[in-house]
Scaffold this motif. Structure first.
Motif, PDB file in Angstrom:
ATOM      1  N   ALA A 187      51.826  65.720 -15.029  1.00  0.00           N
ATOM      2  CA  ALA A 187      52.511  65.401 -16.280  1.00  0.00           C
ATOM      3  C   ALA A 187      53.860  64.751 -16.003  1.00  0.00           C
ATOM      4  O   ALA A 187      54.265  63.797 -16.682  1.00  0.00           O
ATOM      5  CB  ALA A 187      52.687  66.673 -17.110  1.00  0.00           C
ATOM      6  N   VAL A 188      54.561  65.263 -14.983  1.00  0.00           N
ATOM      7  CA  VAL A 188      55.847  64.660 -14.620  1.00  0.00           C
ATOM      8  C   VAL A 188      55.652  63.233 -14.132  1.00  0.00           C
ATOM      9  O   VAL A 188      56.406  62.318 -14.491  1.00  0.00           O
ATOM     10  CB  VAL A 188      56.550  65.519 -13.547  1.00  0.00           C
ATOM     11  N   ASN A 189      54.639  63.035 -13.298  1.00  0.00           N
ATOM     12  CA  ASN A 189      54.360  61.684 -12.802  1.00  0.00           C
ATOM     13  C   ASN A 189      54.031  60.717 -13.940  1.00  0.00           C
ATOM     14  O   ASN A 189      54.481  59.561 -13.951  1.00  0.00           O
ATOM     15  CB  ASN A 189      53.192  61.710 -11.809  1.00  0.00           C
ATOM     16  N   GLN A 190      53.246  61.194 -14.901  1.00  0.00           N
ATOM     17  CA  GLN A 190      52.908  60.354 -16.041  1.00  0.00           C
ATOM     18  C   GLN A 190      54.152  59.997 -16.845  1.00  0.00           C
ATOM     19  O   GLN A 190      54.330  58.850 -17.277  1.00  0.00           O
ATOM     20  CB  GLN A 190      51.885  61.066 -16.929  1.00  0.00           C
ATOM     21  N   ALA A 191      55.034  60.981 -17.030  1.00  0.00           N
ATOM     22  CA  ALA A 191      56.281  60.714 -17.754  1.00  0.00           C
ATOM     23  C   ALA A 191      57.143  59.703 -17.006  1.00  0.00           C
ATOM     24  O   ALA A 191      57.751  58.812 -17.613  1.00  0.00           O
ATOM     25  CB  ALA A 191      57.049  62.021 -17.959  1.00  0.00           C
ATOM     26  N   GLN A 192      57.187  59.821 -15.684  1.00  0.00           N
ATOM     27  CA  GLN A 192      57.968  58.864 -14.901  1.00  0.00           C
ATOM     28  C   GLN A 192      57.376  57.461 -14.986  1.00  0.00           C
ATOM     29  O   GLN A 192      58.106  56.469 -15.070  1.00  0.00           O
ATOM     30  CB  GLN A 192      58.038  59.333 -13.444  1.00  0.00           C
ATOM     31  N   GLN A 193      56.039  57.380 -14.965  1.00  0.00           N
ATOM     32  CA  GLN A 193      55.401  56.076 -15.101  1.00  0.00           C
ATOM     33  C   GLN A 193      55.683  55.463 -16.465  1.00  0.00           C
ATOM     34  O   GLN A 193      55.939  54.253 -16.577  1.00  0.00           O
ATOM     35  CB  GLN A 193      53.896  56.212 -14.871  1.00  0.00           C
ATOM     36  N   GLU A 194      55.634  56.281 -17.518  1.00  0.00           N
ATOM     37  CA  GLU A 194      55.963  55.784 -18.858  1.00  0.00           C
ATOM     38  C   GLU A 194      57.420  55.334 -18.920  1.00  0.00           C
ATOM     39  O   GLU A 194      57.744  54.328 -19.569  1.00  0.00           O
ATOM     40  CB  GLU A 194      55.690  56.874 -19.896  1.00  0.00           C
ATOM     41  N   LYS A 195      58.290  56.072 -18.239  1.00  0.00           N
ATOM     42  CA  LYS A 195      59.705  55.689 -18.197  1.00  0.00           C
ATOM     43  C   LYS A 195      59.867  54.327 -17.541  1.00  0.00           C
ATOM     44  O   LYS A 195      60.580  53.455 -18.048  1.00  0.00           O
ATOM     45  CB  LYS A 195      60.491  56.751 -17.440  1.00  0.00           C
ATOM     46  N   GLU A 196      59.182  54.134 -16.398  1.00  0.00           N
ATOM     47  CA  GLU A 196      59.269  52.850 -15.708  1.00  0.00           C
ATOM     48  C   GLU A 196      58.712  51.722 -16.570  1.00  0.00           C
ATOM     49  O   GLU A 196      59.260  50.614 -16.599  1.00  0.00           O
ATOM     50  CB  GLU A 196      58.500  52.917 -14.377  1.00  0.00           C
ATOM     51  N   THR A 197      57.625  52.018 -17.286  1.00  0.00           N
ATOM     52  CA  THR A 197      57.043  50.999 -18.171  1.00  0.00           C
ATOM     53  C   THR A 197      58.028  50.602 -19.263  1.00  0.00           C
ATOM     54  O   THR A 197      58.215  49.413 -19.556  1.00  0.00           O
ATOM     55  CB  THR A 197      55.746  51.543 -18.805  1.00  0.00           C
ATOM     56  N   MET A 198      58.677  51.586 -19.878  1.00  0.00           N
ATOM     57  CA  MET A 198      59.649  51.294 -20.932  1.00  0.00           C
ATOM     58  C   MET A 198      60.855  50.532 -20.382  1.00  0.00           C
ATOM     59  O   MET A 198      61.372  49.613 -21.038  1.00  0.00           O
ATOM     60  CB  MET A 198      60.092  52.595 -21.602  1.00  0.00           C
ATOM     61  N   ILE A 199      61.290  50.898 -19.176  1.00  0.00           N
ATOM     62  CA  ILE A 199      62.411  50.181 -18.562  1.00  0.00           C
ATOM     63  C   ILE A 199      62.033  48.727 -18.319  1.00  0.00           C
ATOM     64  O   ILE A 199      62.821  47.801 -18.589  1.00  0.00           O
ATOM     65  CB  ILE A 199      62.833  50.871 -17.256  1.00  0.00           C
ATOM     66  N   ASN A 200      60.828  48.495 -17.810  1.00  0.00           N
ATOM     67  CA  ASN A 200      60.380  47.129 -17.550  1.00  0.00           C
ATOM     68  C   ASN A 200      60.269  46.337 -18.849  1.00  0.00           C
ATOM     69  O   ASN A 200      60.615  45.142 -18.891  1.00  0.00           O
ATOM     70  CB  ASN A 200      59.037  47.147 -16.821  1.00  0.00           C
ATOM     71  N   GLN A 201      59.774  46.977 -19.911  1.00  0.00           N
ATOM     72  CA  GLN A 201      59.695  46.292 -21.207  1.00  0.00           C
ATOM     73  C   GLN A 201      61.085  45.950 -21.723  1.00  0.00           C
ATOM     74  O   GLN A 201      61.303  44.854 -22.260  1.00  0.00           O
ATOM     75  CB  GLN A 201      58.953  47.169 -22.205  1.00  0.00           C
ATOM     76  N   ALA A 202      62.020  46.887 -21.571  1.00  0.00           N
ATOM     77  CA  ALA A 202      63.388  46.634 -22.024  1.00  0.00           C
ATOM     78  C   ALA A 202      64.012  45.486 -21.236  1.00  0.00           C
ATOM     79  O   ALA A 202      64.702  44.627 -21.803  1.00  0.00           O
ATOM     80  CB  ALA A 202      64.234  47.898 -21.873  1.00  0.00           C
ATOM     81  N   ARG A 203      63.772  45.448 -19.936  1.00  0.00           N
ATOM     82  CA  ARG A 203      64.300  44.348 -19.132  1.00  0.00           C
ATOM     83  C   ARG A 203      63.688  43.021 -19.531  1.00  0.00           C
ATOM     84  O   ARG A 203      64.367  41.990 -19.557  1.00  0.00           O
ATOM     85  CB  ARG A 203      64.018  44.620 -17.651  1.00  0.00           C
TER      86      ARG A 203
END
Length: 214
Positions: free
Chosen positions: A105-121
């Motif tokens: 679950a933590v890994n999935q949350a981190q992956q979602e975080k990275e996805t959102m960061i990439n979208q924001a960039r």
């Protein structure tokens, strides 16, 4: 195994080797295979203990395998095992079963975080250059407008200075010329005109003459 960030990970690996010096392999160490096994485990625990659990489970696997192979080879040479390490391969690396679901679950949350960061960039890279272009365009328009106003003001000032020089040379003539030029500009816009004497007694209507341009 305990990782550098005080997490646990189940690590399985394979050490591929060959006998490089049969004499050392047979006579320098009493149990070379058991010794190699102990060296391999000690080296793996040391390398994993210097990494975070995320590195062990994901991005650091190749680097860990390389470092472990190099560490095992150094100890094999030091103990004169007569063994050449060909390759170390990390196989299954997982968090312990009791915490596997939470870790996933933590890994999935981190992956979602990275996805959102990439979208924001990505959005940043779209919006910021456009805004900078619009700002630059506005600045250029403002600079152009300012240059136009300055040039017009300088032209008016130059015209006034030239007129003033002529006025100094012949004040009366210049006054009369300015008066006539002004009247020529104003009278056509005044409509019907009436001319009287100073006392207002005699009134002389002035016909509105329309001139046609040829």
């Amino acid at each position: 195994m305990l990782t550098g960030d005080l997490n646990l990970a189940d690590v399985e690996w394979v050490v591929q080797y060959r006998i490089d010096d049969p004499y050392k392999y047979l006579f320098k160490v009493r149990a070379p295979i058991e010794t190699l096994r102990d060296i391999s485990e000690a080296t793996m625990r040391q390398i994993v203990g210097d990494r975070t659990v995320n590195e062990v489970l994901t991005v650091g696997r190749t680097e860990i395998a390389t470092s472990v192979g190099e560490g095992i080879q150094l100890l094999c040479d030091e103990y004169m095992l007569g063994i050449k390490i060909e390759q170390v391969v990390l196989q299954d690396v997982n968090p312990p079963d009791p915490v596997k679901d939470a870790f996933n679950a933590v890994n999935q949350a981190q992956q979602e975080k990275e996805t959102m960061i990439n979208q924001a960039r990505s959005e940043y890279n779209k919006i910021i250059p456009r805004a900078r272009g619009q700002a630059e365009e506005t600045i250029q328009k403002a600079e152009g407008y300012a240059a136009e106003r300055v040039n017009n003001a300088r032209g008016e000032a130059s015209r006034f200075n030239a007129l003033y020089k002529e006025y100094i040379k012949a004040p009366e003539v210049t006054k009369r010329r300015i008066y006539l030029e002004t009247m020529t500009s104003v009278l056509p816009k005044a409509g019907n005109k009436i001319i009287t004497d100073e006392d207002g007694n005699n009134v002389l209507p002035l016909l509105q003459m329309q001139l046609k341009e040829k």
